[in-house]
Every structure is written in C-alpha cells, then in structure tokens.
Design an enzyme around this catalytic site. Sequence first.
Site, mmCIF file in Angstrom:
data_model
loop_
_atom_site.group_PDB
_atom_site.id
_atom_site.type_symbol
_atom_site.label_atom_id
_atom_site.label_comp_id
_atom_site.label_asym_id
_atom_site.label_seq_id
_atom_site.Cartn_x
_atom_site.Cartn_y
_atom_site.Cartn_z
ATOM 1 N N SER A 224 -30.001 3.405 7.905
ATOM 2 C CA SER A 224 -31.201 4.163 8.220
ATOM 3 C C SER A 224 -32.433 3.485 7.596
ATOM 4 O O SER A 224 -32.659 2.314 7.837
ATOM 5 C CB SER A 224 -31.028 5.612 7.747
ATOM 6 O OG SER A 224 -32.003 6.442 8.326
ATOM 7 N N ALA A 225 -33.217 4.221 6.803
ATOM 8 C CA ALA A 225 -34.396 3.610 6.183
ATOM 9 C C ALA A 225 -33.999 2.420 5.311
ATOM 10 O O ALA A 225 -34.751 1.445 5.182
ATOM 11 C CB ALA A 225 -35.144 4.648 5.347
#
Length: 332
Positions: free
Chosen positions: A173-174
């Site tokens: 993800s991030a």
Amino acid sequence: MSVLRVVGRWILRFLIAVLALIVAVVIWAQFSPRPSVIAIDLLFRMSSVGKVDEKHAAEADKESTGRTDLAYGEGDDETLDVWTPRERGSEPLPVIVWVHGGGWIGGDKSDIAPYLKLLAAKGYAAVGIDYSLGPDTHYPVPLRQTDKAIVWLEKNADDLGLDTDRIVLAGDSAGAQIAAQYVAMLGDARYAKEVGVEPSISPDQVVGALLHSGPYDPRKALKASGAMGWFVRTVGWAYLGTKDFDDPRVEQATVTTHLTDGFPSTLVTAGDDDPLTAQGKEFAATLKKLGVEVKPYWAKGLFHEFQFDLSDAQAQQVLTESYSFLAKVTAP
C-alpha cells in the site's frame, strides 16, 4: 414529576453537548486533517485488511526468530525488526527491507511481522521498519527514514549477519509507494536532489523490488470521488501538509513518471477489485517499456492487500511467486 424534569434537563444538556462536539469536529476538520485521520486509523485497526490469518501467523512463529524494536535513529518512530530463519548457516543473509502500509497516516511494522517471518524462514533477513506518520510528520520524511534504516543495517551488518549488497526493497500500500520512490531515486540523482533525499547506498546494492497494492500515481488517486475521494484527499493532506493538490510535490511523489531503466527487477501485485490496481498496471507497463524485468500478478475479484490473507489461494500463489522471485534476484 420533578424527577422527570431533572432527567429531561440532563438529557437535553447531553444532546446539546453532543451536538456542540459534532459542530466543533466539523469545523476542526476544515482546518486540519486530524479528525478524519483519527477516524481512518480507527477503521484500519478494526479491519483485518493487511493482516496474516492466525493459522499462518502461528506457522511463521515456528520457523523464524527475531530481534525487535532496534533503534535505527533517535526518533520514537525510528525502530525496526529483523527476522531471520531459526536455523541458519554462517553466511550473511540477503536483506528484505519492508515498508509497511497504512495510508501514510497509520499502520505499524508489527502488522506485517507474521508475513516477514514467513519470508525469513526461506533464508532471508526480513526487516520491517517503522517511520513517522502524518499529520505529525510530512513528506519526504519517511523516505529519509527509509534511507537511515538501511544505513543502520549496513553499519550493523556483521553483528546481524546481513549481506547488504543484496537488498530487496519491499512494501505494501503506501509502503509500496515509499519503497518504489526510494528505489527510483537510487537510479536518478537529479530526481533524488529534487525530492531532497539523496540515498546513501549504491544502486547496485538493491537487487529487486517487491511491491503490493501501491499508489504509484497520487495525481490520479486524488481525482477519485465518494468515500475513496474523501480517504485519498485526507491522507494526501496529512502526508503532504497541504490541501493544495496542485502542489508540485504531488507530481514529485508520482513514481511512474520518474522510472528509469536502472530500476531493478520487480514483482508487482494487486487485486482486480482494488481501485489502485490501474496504477499498478501502468507502473508495471512503464517498467516493461524501459526494459526492466517485471513479474506482475493481478488477482481476480480480490480487494486491497489481499496478499496477506493466506487462507485465499491467490494470496498463497503470490507468496509462492515471491519466494521464487526473491531466490532469483538474491542469488549470489
């Protein structure tokens, strides 16, 4: 009758207080991302997304051992875990440096520890790093901290038994965006100078990138509508420290536009039902055009961070593909 009046007054006062609190939070949210960040972080903590199921977590504990909460810097968030096989030889181990997800505003290295233990059991030093989160800290601090963590690993390589000439940058993800941007800067000194973070290691030391469900083009994500739009704009505001998404840092953080043929071999995965998957496919296609060896995996009918739900056959397939990929890129 007087008792009922007293109770009624207290109920009225309570309702007025609740209404005043709601109004205060709404006003606060116009000037700070923090109220929305608190709500999002709570949702993260309540969700099973991004977490390994209990059965496979228990298996991971049997096959690996770790040294946890090692300080790579002076900040409270600057700690890391190093997971290694329970049984290992005398040779130094290739290193997987994993940046956890959480929308740049949440998450913790403990979330991914079970997954890292599974990777470590196959003959690696799997390192999970913590970093400072928004809105208390802004871009590009996590990139600096990623570099700082790798420098610390180099300095302590003998003690930990690490081969820091064979590093794989990884993330979800991030964290995938942070890891990918760091790798992109390694191969482009001008880009690194523009970001203001000059990596301390040689590009040759990073032999691969393993990336799950990443937002590689924040410009496109910020155009989303509905709940997704609210989420993206909240975390973008928290991470960048501005509501002005015409800010040049948005383009700067778009990894896809800053890729070069110096990017290492990459395994990139996402689920078809994840709104970020289009960015992953464009990222992979761009690398392929540049001549970089890319191994993509797009899971059918699965959502964000499906990779960690190892009760699912496609998640198990990604783990198997990861084992093969890691063995290939870290081969002596």
